[in-house]
Structures are given as structure tokens and as C-alpha cells.
Design a protein around this motif. Sequence first.
Motif, PDB file in Angstrom:
ATOM      1  N   VAL A  71      96.216  58.919  58.009  1.00 31.86           N
ATOM      2  CA  VAL A  71      95.431  60.093  58.395  1.00 31.86           C
ATOM      3  C   VAL A  71      96.343  61.273  58.703  1.00 31.86           C
ATOM      4  O   VAL A  71      96.068  62.416  58.316  1.00 31.86           O
ATOM      5  N   MET A  72      97.461  61.003  59.368  1.00 32.18           N
ATOM      6  CA  MET A  72      98.394  62.075  59.694  1.00 32.18           C
ATOM      7  C   MET A  72      99.002  62.678  58.432  1.00 32.18           C
ATOM      8  O   MET A  72      99.154  63.900  58.312  1.00 32.18           O
ATOM      9  N   ARG A  73      99.343  61.842  57.464  1.00 28.62           N
ATOM     10  CA  ARG A  73      99.941  62.347  56.216  1.00 28.62           C
ATOM     11  C   ARG A  73      98.965  63.265  55.481  1.00 28.62           C
ATOM     12  O   ARG A  73      99.340  64.345  55.014  1.00 28.62           O
TER      13      ARG A  73
ATOM     14  N   ALA B 266      97.138  68.864  53.966  1.00 27.70           N
ATOM     15  CA  ALA B 266      96.008  69.794  53.950  1.00 27.70           C
ATOM     16  C   ALA B 266      96.292  71.016  54.820  1.00 27.70           C
ATOM     17  O   ALA B 266      95.919  72.148  54.468  1.00 27.70           O
ATOM     18  N   PHE B 267      96.976  70.816  55.939  1.00 24.36           N
ATOM     19  CA  PHE B 267      97.283  71.928  56.833  1.00 24.36           C
ATOM     20  C   PHE B 267      98.226  72.920  56.145  1.00 24.36           C
ATOM     21  O   PHE B 267      98.068  74.139  56.264  1.00 24.36           O
ATOM     22  N   GLY B 268      99.201  72.395  55.436  1.00 19.47           N
ATOM     23  CA  GLY B 268     100.125  73.271  54.728  1.00 19.47           C
ATOM     24  C   GLY B 268      99.433  74.099  53.663  1.00 19.47           C
ATOM     25  O   GLY B 268      99.680  75.314  53.532  1.00 19.47           O
TER      26      GLY B 268
ATOM     27  N   ALA C  15      89.167  78.217  59.090  1.00 24.25           N
ATOM     28  CA  ALA C  15      88.303  77.067  59.356  1.00 24.25           C
ATOM     29  C   ALA C  15      88.831  75.819  58.668  1.00 24.25           C
ATOM     30  O   ALA C  15      88.839  74.715  59.253  1.00 24.25           O
ATOM     31  N   LEU C  16      89.311  75.959  57.437  1.00 25.45           N
ATOM     32  CA  LEU C  16      89.900  74.817  56.728  1.00 25.45           C
ATOM     33  C   LEU C  16      91.171  74.349  57.429  1.00 25.45           C
ATOM     34  O   LEU C  16      91.441  73.139  57.500  1.00 25.45           O
ATOM     35  N   GLN C  17      91.934  75.290  57.948  1.00 18.42           N
ATOM     36  CA  GLN C  17      93.141  74.940  58.705  1.00 18.42           C
ATOM     37  C   GLN C  17      92.790  74.100  59.929  1.00 18.42           C
ATOM     38  O   GLN C  17      93.439  73.101  60.235  1.00 18.42           O
ATOM     39  N   GLY C  18      91.740  74.520  60.631  1.00 13.77           N
ATOM     40  CA  GLY C  18      91.317  73.765  61.806  1.00 13.77           C
ATOM     41  C   GLY C  18      90.855  72.360  61.456  1.00 13.77           C
ATOM     42  O   GLY C  18      91.117  71.404  62.189  1.00 13.77           O
ATOM     43  N   ALA C  19      90.165  72.231  60.318  1.00 13.30           N
ATOM     44  CA  ALA C  19      89.717  70.907  59.880  1.00 13.30           C
ATOM     45  C   ALA C  19      90.904  69.990  59.618  1.00 13.30           C
ATOM     46  O   ALA C  19      90.900  68.806  59.984  1.00 13.30           O
ATOM     47  N   ALA C  20      91.954  70.527  58.978  1.00 15.44           N
ATOM     48  CA  ALA C  20      93.159  69.730  58.747  1.00 15.44           C
ATOM     49  C   ALA C  20      93.858  69.405  60.057  1.00 15.44           C
ATOM     50  O   ALA C  20      94.347  68.285  60.265  1.00 15.44           O
ATOM     51  N   GLY C  21      93.905  70.378  60.969  1.00 15.47           N
ATOM     52  CA  GLY C  21      94.531  70.140  62.269  1.00 15.47           C
ATOM     53  C   GLY C  21      93.833  69.056  63.066  1.00 15.47           C
ATOM     54  O   GLY C  21      94.462  68.337  63.848  1.00 15.47           O
TER      55      GLY C  21
ATOM     56  N   ASN D  41     104.719  77.154  60.022  1.00 11.98           N
ATOM     57  CA  ASN D  41     104.651  75.690  60.161  1.00 11.98           C
ATOM     58  C   ASN D  41     105.068  74.929  58.907  1.00 11.98           C
ATOM     59  O   ASN D  41     105.049  73.711  58.907  1.00 11.98           O
ATOM     60  N   VAL D  42     105.419  75.626  57.829  1.00 10.30           N
ATOM     61  CA  VAL D  42     105.761  74.927  56.584  1.00 10.30           C
ATOM     62  C   VAL D  42     106.961  74.001  56.780  1.00 10.30           C
ATOM     63  O   VAL D  42     106.962  72.848  56.323  1.00 10.30           O
TER      64      VAL D  42
END
Length: 466
Positions: free
Chosen positions: A77-79, A84-86, A106-112, A170-171
Amino acid sequence: MASFTPLQRLVIAVAVLASFVTFLDGTVVTVALPALSRELGGGITTQQWAVDSYLITLSSLILLAGSVSDAYGRVLVMRIGLIAFGVASVAVAAAPDPLILIIARALQGAAGALLVPSSLALITAVMRGEVQSRAIGVWTAFTTAAQLVGPLLGGLFVDFLSWRFVFLINVLPIGVNLVLLARLRLSEAPHDARVDWLGGALCALGLGGVVYALIEQPHQGWSSPAILITGIGGAVLLVVFLLRQRRPRPLLPLSLFRVRNFAWGNAATLFVYAALSLNGFVIGVYLQQGAGLKATEAGLASLPITILMILLSPRAGRAAGRFGPRIFMAAGPIVMAAAALLLLLVSPQFDYWWQVLPAMIVFGIGLSLTVAPLTSAILGSIDESRSGIASAVNNAVARVAGLLVVAMLSTIVGGTLDLGGFHDAARVTAALMAIGGVLSWIGIRRPAPEPVAEQDPDPVPDPADG
């Protein structure tokens, strides 16, 4: 005191980096808000949505992510969350208008949402007792520092490059963490993989509706059909979500709240993190728009908090492991309430050294006393098999607190973040902190020490051993 094993050190590094990118991106945006709204337009509404679109998906999906983490394995899940966050971060940086930026956030938050519960669950799965408290102290120091150093890094990028580069910070940590994850070998046995996807949708839509109403009502009024429909509809969906949690295999196990420290700790979290979010947002924006500082200078304003967190938070975590978390969780928020009241010294003749720096120092001391003991008390009260969902619940409470207080910002500051609005926000911050401290003192208890198996000092030889 026992030192960390190589596996424990690797787990801590992975957990810190995974949470680091989530928390960093949640706060780095604060000093970029004025520049962002100047280029894309929309004023304070765009600023609120740039923060809250991230927090809506992060907070509403974090419960679902905790359940998924327990079901399918924390490393997997972390991977997925890191990749997705990147990708979402690049989309935010390239946004041509407010709508695209808000969607990408919003997509960033979902990945986070995939990162935070799985990172803390790794720590609670590998470590228990005092070692766990120390590990959570280290995690807290660096992840909270990410929240606090975010405005400084954001300010440097805004002043010398562009606000768009703020979202690419964060990259590098994402890449490093993917390498470390490849080295992490844990024997994770996935649990029953049935996950309440409908419950996750109800939670996300309910929170989204309520937050939309809170942010837009100052412009449209409570009598607007759009505000009434989204606000009431969102509240109804949240009630349905809670009723659904009485079924077997819930997304939010309400039985967790029968554990005293978990229930009272999350109540304190709600108020403390609402205050933290309000304080961070207001300072980042007011110091630029009201006091006339550059973005980098506004970011530097909170640097004393970061330094104190790095120095003191691990020590507070160790002390809480020895003496119990209650005194730290009660005293820390009260100290931060005093720090918030010190911000009332800010006047039209702005002077950082006498009007803001004392508050930042006191705030850093209070925050260092609070966060590691708070996290340790909550997660240490729950069995390891449910550590993922327990971490998710606590983080969801913290993010929802920030989400709601930022949504109510216009109401708190009277529509304009001028000096009067800044002082109003400081008073509300102090009140929220004080409530968090009182709740901790009333409800938190020192956990019972874990039993230690006694060894027979003179074991009888087994004849089968020859």
C-alpha cells in the motif's frame, strides 16, 4: 535502554519518509497561497480550496486506506501511495487554473491517505512498549518538523523560483523511500481482504458536502439552495456512514472507542490539531499579506518550532514511555495556548523579534511535549493486529480537524485576514488548545506495563535432549 535493531531503524526511516512527504505537502502550500492566488485568481476562496481539497480526500479516505493497509499489507500500500503521490504532485505543479489545481490537490490527498496509516502501522507492528514510544518520538520529531519546515522551503521556492516548484519538493524523498522499501523484508500475512468501499465513498462525499457548504456560505449565504443541499446532504451521508459502521467488518470500528486512551486521545487530537491547522494557515498568510514579509521570511518565522521539535520530541517520547503520557498531553496544549495568546502582541508596527518569536519558542516547547506522547498513548492502547486502522482513525481525526477549521476560516477571522482577524484566530487557537489539554488530563491514563515472562533460574534438563 536498548538501541534499535537494523530492521527497526529501516522501518523508522521508511515510516518517516512516507509520512514526511504527506505532512510536508500539507503545510508547504501555506506560504505559496498568496502567490498562487495572484497568478490563478480567486482570492481567499482559492486559498481555502487549495488547502481543503487536499485535506478532504486525505481525511475522508484515510480510514479506507488503513483498512486496505491491514488487508493487503503495509509495504504494498505504501509503494502504491508513493508513486501516486509523485504523479499527482507533478499535476499540481502544472495546473493552468484554479479548477485543475484543486482537482490535482484532491488526487494528491487521496494518494497521501495511503501513506500515513501504513507508515505508523509499520512501527507499531515491529515495536512495542518503550521501544515503540522511542520510535514514535523519532517519527513525530521528523514528520512534525516536515510540517513546520514546509513553510520555509515553500517560501524559498516562491521567492526565488515559482510557487509551482513548491509542489515538486517531495520528489526526492519519494524516490529515496521507494529504494528503501525495496530493501524492507517483512513477513506480512494479509488479513481477510474484504474492505468497505461503500463506507469510504459515504465518508468522502459526506465530508466534501459539509466542507463545501462551510467554505462557500460566506459568499452565497445559508439560504442558498446549493449551500443547503450540499451541507445537509453531506451531514446526512456522514450519519449514514456512522450507522453503517455498526455492521460486521466496519471501516471505522466503533469498538476502538471503548478503549479509554484511544477515545480520549482522539478527542484531544480533534482540538489540538484544529488549533495547529488554524495557527499554521493564519501565520503563513498574514505575515505576507498583513505584515508585508516575503514568503521566505514568513517561512522562517516558524523555524524555532522546527528546531525545538527535533531537539525535544524524542526526549518527550522517551519520558512518556517511562512516566506515562497524561502529564505531557495535558501540559503541552496549555503551553501552546499561552503561546497563541502571545500573538496578541502583534500590532500595526510589526516587529517579529518581540511580537512573534516569543510565541514561536513557547509554541515549540508545548508542541514537543504533546505530539509524541499523544501518538504513543493512542496507538499503544490498541492491539497490533488493528494498528493500521487505529493509526488511520487518529490521522483522520487530525486531518478532519484541520479541514473543518480552515473551512470556517472566513467566519473565524470575520471575512478578512487583517490584524483584527489575526487576533481573533489567535484567541480561537488558544481556546482549542486549552480544551485539548483539559480533555487529556481528564481522560488519559498511564497504560499498564506489559507482562514480562519469567525464566526458570534453574531449568530441569529435558531427557529428550540427551
